[in-house]
Scaffold this motif. Structure first.
Motif, short mmCIF file in Angstrom:
data_model
loop_
_atom_site.label_atom_id
_atom_site.label_comp_id
_atom_site.label_asym_id
_atom_site.label_seq_id
_atom_site.Cartn_x
_atom_site.Cartn_y
_atom_site.Cartn_z
N SER A 63 77.04 87.04 36.15
CA SER A 63 76.79 88.08 37.20
C SER A 63 76.64 87.06 38.50
CB SER A 63 75.26 88.44 37.08
OG SER A 63 74.29 87.95 37.48
N ASP A 64 76.19 87.59 39.81
CA ASP A 64 75.95 87.09 40.83
C ASP A 64 74.98 85.92 40.73
OD1 ASP A 64 74.17 89.04 40.56
OD2 ASP A 64 73.41 89.20 42.61
N LEU A 65 73.89 86.06 39.86
CA LEU A 65 72.69 85.13 39.82
C LEU A 65 73.04 84.13 38.70
CD1 LEU A 65 70.06 84.92 41.06
CD2 LEU A 65 69.07 86.32 39.14
N TYR A 123 75.10 78.25 34.99
CA TYR A 123 73.98 78.09 35.85
C TYR A 123 72.88 79.44 35.83
CZ TYR A 123 76.67 81.08 38.67
OH TYR A 123 76.98 82.35 39.19
N LEU A 125 70.65 80.77 39.15
CA LEU A 125 70.06 80.63 40.67
C LEU A 125 68.80 80.99 40.48
CD1 LEU A 125 73.14 81.92 42.55
CD2 LEU A 125 72.83 79.44 42.02
N CYS A 126 68.10 80.62 41.61
CA CYS A 126 66.71 80.77 41.94
C CYS A 126 66.39 82.24 41.84
CB CYS A 126 66.50 80.17 43.34
SG CYS A 126 64.72 80.22 43.74
N HIS A 127 65.09 82.26 41.03
CA HIS A 127 64.42 83.60 40.91
C HIS A 127 62.71 83.52 40.56
CE1 HIS A 127 65.35 82.60 37.06
NE2 HIS A 127 64.63 83.49 36.60
N PRO A 163 61.04 81.17 48.68
CA PRO A 163 61.25 79.62 48.06
C PRO A 163 61.89 78.68 49.20
CG PRO A 163 63.14 81.19 47.48
CD PRO A 163 61.83 82.01 48.06
N LEU B 59 66.97 82.33 47.52
CA LEU B 59 66.86 83.63 47.12
C LEU B 59 68.15 84.44 47.15
CD1 LEU B 59 63.40 85.47 47.01
CD2 LEU B 59 64.58 84.23 45.13
N TYR B 108 76.73 79.87 47.26
CA TYR B 108 76.75 81.27 46.75
C TYR B 108 76.36 82.19 47.59
CZ TYR B 108 72.09 80.03 45.94
OH TYR B 108 70.63 79.65 46.16
N THR B 109 76.31 83.39 47.15
CA THR B 109 75.65 84.74 47.55
C THR B 109 75.14 85.38 46.61
OG1 THR B 109 77.19 86.10 48.12
CG2 THR B 109 76.65 84.74 50.05
N VAL B 110 73.98 86.15 46.60
CA VAL B 110 73.78 86.92 45.56
C VAL B 110 73.35 88.59 46.16
CG1 VAL B 110 72.64 85.26 43.90
CG2 VAL B 110 71.25 86.46 45.44
N LEU B 111 73.52 89.43 45.35
CA LEU B 111 73.06 90.92 45.63
C LEU B 111 71.69 90.73 45.74
CD1 LEU B 111 75.26 92.69 42.92
CD2 LEU B 111 75.82 92.36 45.37
N PHE B 170 79.43 89.99 46.70
CA PHE B 170 78.76 88.64 46.76
C PHE B 170 80.05 87.35 46.60
CE2 PHE B 170 78.94 89.89 42.06
CZ PHE B 170 79.32 88.84 41.51
N LYS B 172 80.68 84.39 44.26
CA LYS B 172 80.30 83.61 42.92
C LYS B 172 80.29 82.21 43.26
CE LYS B 172 80.00 83.53 38.46
NZ LYS B 172 78.83 84.40 37.83
#
Lengths: 209, 191
Positions: A63-65, A123, A125-127, A163, B59, B108-111, B170, B172
């Motif tokens: 996904s994006d994350l 990977y 990403l930050c969460h 963050p 984030l 990157y970018t995220v939703l 977004f 990737k």
């Protein structure tokens, strides 16, 4: 000493003095309470867990994350070794051990448990891991990675509840048990894995009452 | 004239318009070799002289951005481009805002709930010539339901996407295989 605990965890972790020291470290560690316990499970146990995971199916997650492979929750596993581990991790004895270290009120019998596999370029990403009921996030590492391999668990500091920057990196070490307190500022990420060493881990959450 | 003449031909434009509307969920068009090579070369030259500024919120995003290149800005206000947009979209559309983005390793970018796009049109002018799918960095559109749509990367291409309600996008994560290469494109809105 409790039989159930000592059959899984070396006795050095179970002494009252150890628990007091672990509690202090957990609370004092920054950027948020966490611990990294090496050689956590008895050797014969972790060996069997590693072997059992090779029988499990890992599904691609993209996904994006994030990008990695993950098993379904082991609630439905038919593997005796994995069922055994799951039963142990949510047993009153182990939950009590974790309560003593974290100072949190935790629930036995309820647990989320799965395994993840990160390969080259994977990977997370930050969460913050926040979801109702989750109190402790934990990882059991079954691989050994160093700086050149990437794949560290990154802990981020926060400013104004957002963050800020990576202030601690924990590299997966075989048979280490890492856990942290889930909160609105428990920001963390998994750095990209670089190269051919797969990053195999079990992970999940303990819940609160 | 700076646009590839084949994209100004009336018959071709009619075909482009019909292609644009073909995808009901995500109307879009992706045109290769959009500018005349000489003009595209000048855009790249201008981009190489721009200063990009790093922007990061772990984030939601990590990238570098620069203001719209002067050459693109003038092109957007030209009658040549306005007529082209009219032919493709079937109505008068103008470029409103937009910036040049650069994505390199670990960016990157995220939703995110705090960053929701309202329905509208996106305009993308891709200036990435040396890239591979395996590096990541794809621009991906996510409809409320249905499949993700990845916009093909290609230098000197123009893409128009109509975002209906609920459609988000977004970039990737760019991985280590990108090395020192950068994914650079202009992204703006049409109204």
């Amino acid at each position: 000493m409790n039989d159930s605990l000592s059959s899984w965890i070396p006795s050095s972790y179970l002494k009252e003095t150890s628990l007091v020291a672990l509690k202090k470290s957990f609370q004092n560690n920054t950027p948020f309470p966490h611990l990294n316990l090496q050689n956590f499970f008895r050797e014969e146990k972790i060996k069997k867990i590693g072997e059992a995971l090779h029988q499990e199916t890992f599904f691609p997650k993209n996904s994006d994350l994030f990008q990695f492979h993950q098993t379904n929750d082991f609630k439905g596993s038919r593997n005796k070794v994995i069922i055994g581990l799951r039963t142990f991790l949510c047993s009153p004895e182990f939950v009590d051990f974790m309560q003593k270290i974290t100072g949190l009120t935790l629930r036995s019998t309820i647990i989320d448990l799965h395994a993840t596999l990160y390969r080259d370029t994977d990977y997370l990403l930050c969460h913050d891991d926040q979801l109702e009921g989750r109190k402790i996030a934990f990882m059991i590492y079954l691989s050994m990675l160093t700086k050149k391999d990437g794949g560290s668990l990154q802990l981020l500091s926060s400013k104004n509840k957002k963050p800020d920057s990576v202030v601690k990196e924990i590299y997966p070490c075989y048979n280490s048990f890492v856990f942290f307190k889930v909160s609105p500022t428990s920001f963390h990420a998994v750095d990209e894995v670089i190269g051919n060493i797969p990053r195999l881990a079990m992970g999940g959450w303990l819940h609160g009452r | 004239m700076v646009v590839n003449p084949q994209y100004l031909d009336k018959e071709n434009l009619a075909q482009i318009q019909s292609l644009f509307k073909q995808n009901k969920e995500l109307p879009s068009i992706h045109l290769h070799s959009f500018f005349e090579l000489n003009f595209y070369g000048k855009i790249l030259e201008e981009i190489s002289s721009l200063s990009f500024k790093k922007e990061k919120d772990p984030l939601t995003h990590s990238y570098s951005a620069a203001n719209i290149p002067r050459l693109l800005s003038s092109f957007f206000s030209s009658s040549e481009f306005k007529d082209f947009l009219f032919s493709v979209g079937g109505k008068r559309l103008s470029v409103i805002g937009g910036r040049l983005f650069s994505f390199s390793w670990k960016e990157y970018t995220v939703l995110h709930d705090t960053n929701v796009d309202k329905p509208g049109y996106d305009l993308i002018i891709d200036c990435t010539d040396d890239w591979d799918d395996s590096f990541g960095g794809s621009l991906i559109y996510v409809p409320g339901t249905g499949e993700y749509t990845s916009i093909p990367y290609r230098g000197n291409s123009l893409t128009i996407v109509q975002r209906k309600k609920g459609v988000q996008k977004f970039i990737k994560y760019v991985n280590t295989h990108a090395g020192k290469k950068k994914r650079i494109f202009f992204l703006g809105n049409l109204k």
